[in-house]
Design a protein around this motif. Structure first.
Motif, PDB file in Angstrom:
ATOM      1  N   GLY A 225       0.799  -1.213   0.000  1.00  0.00           N
ATOM      2  CA  GLY A 225       0.000   0.000   0.000  1.00  0.00           C
ATOM      3  C   GLY A 225       0.836   1.269   0.000  1.00  0.00           C
ATOM      4  N   LYS A 226       1.945   1.259   0.735  1.00  0.00           N
ATOM      5  CA  LYS A 226       2.809   2.440   0.806  1.00  0.00           C
ATOM      6  C   LYS A 226       3.395   2.765  -0.567  1.00  0.00           C
ATOM      7  CE  LYS A 226       2.726   3.765   5.132  1.00  0.00           C
ATOM      8  NZ  LYS A 226       2.220   5.122   5.500  1.00  0.00           N
ATOM      9  N   LYS A 227       3.765   1.751  -1.315  1.00  0.00           N
ATOM     10  CA  LYS A 227       4.326   1.968  -2.648  1.00  0.00           C
ATOM     11  C   LYS A 227       3.308   2.646  -3.545  1.00  0.00           C
ATOM     12  CE  LYS A 227       6.603  -0.434  -6.470  1.00  0.00           C
ATOM     13  NZ  LYS A 227       7.094  -1.751  -6.982  1.00  0.00           N
ATOM     14  N   ILE A 228       2.051   2.220  -3.441  1.00  0.00           N
ATOM     15  CA  ILE A 228       0.992   2.821  -4.250  1.00  0.00           C
ATOM     16  C   ILE A 228       0.679   4.230  -3.756  1.00  0.00           C
ATOM     17  CG2 ILE A 228      -1.431   2.602  -4.947  1.00  0.00           C
ATOM     18  CD1 ILE A 228      -1.049  -0.460  -4.553  1.00  0.00           C
ATOM     19  N   GLU A 229       0.676   4.405  -2.451  1.00  0.00           N
ATOM     20  CA  GLU A 229       0.345   5.704  -1.860  1.00  0.00           C
ATOM     21  C   GLU A 229       1.279   6.791  -2.359  1.00  0.00           C
ATOM     22  OE1 GLU A 229      -0.863   7.151   2.610  1.00  0.00           O
ATOM     23  OE2 GLU A 229       1.052   6.117   2.359  1.00  0.00           O
ATOM     24  N   LYS A 230       2.538   6.457  -2.576  1.00  0.00           N
ATOM     25  CA  LYS A 230       3.519   7.447  -3.038  1.00  0.00           C
ATOM     26  C   LYS A 230       3.206   7.984  -4.426  1.00  0.00           C
ATOM     27  CE  LYS A 230       7.369   5.562  -0.330  1.00  0.00           C
ATOM     28  NZ  LYS A 230       8.688   4.875  -0.396  1.00  0.00           N
ATOM     29  N   THR A 231       2.379   7.248  -5.183  1.00  0.00           N
ATOM     30  CA  THR A 231       2.046   7.684  -6.540  1.00  0.00           C
ATOM     31  C   THR A 231       0.818   8.576  -6.587  1.00  0.00           C
ATOM     32  OG1 THR A 231       0.560   5.818  -7.052  1.00  0.00           O
ATOM     33  CG2 THR A 231       2.925   5.468  -7.367  1.00  0.00           C
ATOM     34  N   VAL A 232       0.149   8.721  -5.447  1.00  0.00           N
ATOM     35  CA  VAL A 232      -1.089   9.493  -5.390  1.00  0.00           C
ATOM     36  C   VAL A 232      -0.822  10.876  -4.800  1.00  0.00           C
ATOM     37  CG1 VAL A 232      -3.460   9.566  -4.522  1.00  0.00           C
ATOM     38  CG2 VAL A 232      -2.407   7.369  -5.113  1.00  0.00           C
TER      39      VAL A 232
END
Length: 234
Positions: A225-232
């Motif tokens: 989730g953290k990896k995806i969060e960085k793209t938002v």
């Protein structure tokens, strides 16, 4: 590493909740408030502080405050048919910024009555803002190998994603998803894993060890989730 504070919940913690479930009135609670504080509230504060320290040492993004991280025992019954003034459980939430915001990944622990709220812990991406939830769904479809690797890592650690509050149909824009595991995952509103807590074990200091171990085993979910969060965008 400082000395651990958590010594276990009091022997009267669950009996207190059982009695509170029966009485549910201010007079009884006020007469027994000191019991609530010594058997439940203060031990939970110690547990929050101990876990916060352990999580920091392990690089896990969960921290809390012994007071602010605890949810109130008092219920907000304004919009509920159940007008009982008190919860039958006590719980706390540790998050990335130390607040009770759950959208950026969180650790939750609940001490409750078996069959009513139960004793359990959870690590979750819960009630994410729409942009993050959409990004997670897109990541599942566009990078299925990363999602499946996370699921496999959880399974190796004895955990699996839960399907609570899952949509019955594929959300708009994802109707084309056909692979069963991806389709089911895209329907999720939340992404979380859960550990049941034996009520008989809450009086032991070792409960903190088991909760820490659970959080470590759940790390693949948080990392995904953290990896995806960085793209938002924030």
């Amino acid at each position: 590493m400082s000395e651990r504070k958590f010594k276990g919940f009091g022997e009267k913690a669950l009996p207190f909740l059982k009695a509170l479930d029966f009485h549910q009135n201010r007079e009884w609670f006020q007469e027994n408030k000191s019991l609530f504080e010594s058997q439940l509230k203060e031990p939970l504060g110690d547990l929050v502080e101990d876990l916060t320290e352990r999580f920091a040492e392990a690089g896990l993004p969960f921290r809390g405050d012994r007071v602010k991280s605890q949810f109130r025992i008092y219920r907000d019954a304004r919009f509920s048919k159940d007008k009982s003034p008190y919860n039958r459980h006590l719980s706390a939430l540790l998050s990335a910024d130390g607040s009770k915001r759950v959208e950026s990944g969180c650790f939750y622990v609940c001490i409750g009555l078996p069959g009513v709220r139960d004793c359990y812990a959870g690590v979750a991406w819960w009630q994410q803002r729409p942009e993050l939830l959409l990004a997670m769904r897109k990541a599942i479809v566009e990078k299925p190998e990363e999602f499946r690797a996370m699921v496999k890592a959880l399974k190796r650690n004895g955990l699996e994603l839960r399907d609570t509050d899952r949509l019955k149909r594929l959300p708009r824009g994802f109707e084309h998803v056909e692979e069963p595991d991806l389709a089911e995952a895209v329907k999720n509103k939340h992404f979380f894993v859960r550990m049941e807590i034996d009520p008989d074990s809450i009086t032991s200091p070792e409960l903190a060890d088991r909760l820490f171990d659970f959080a470590v085993r759940a790390k693949p979910l948080i990392d995904w989730g953290k990896k995806i969060e960085k793209t938002v965008p924030a």
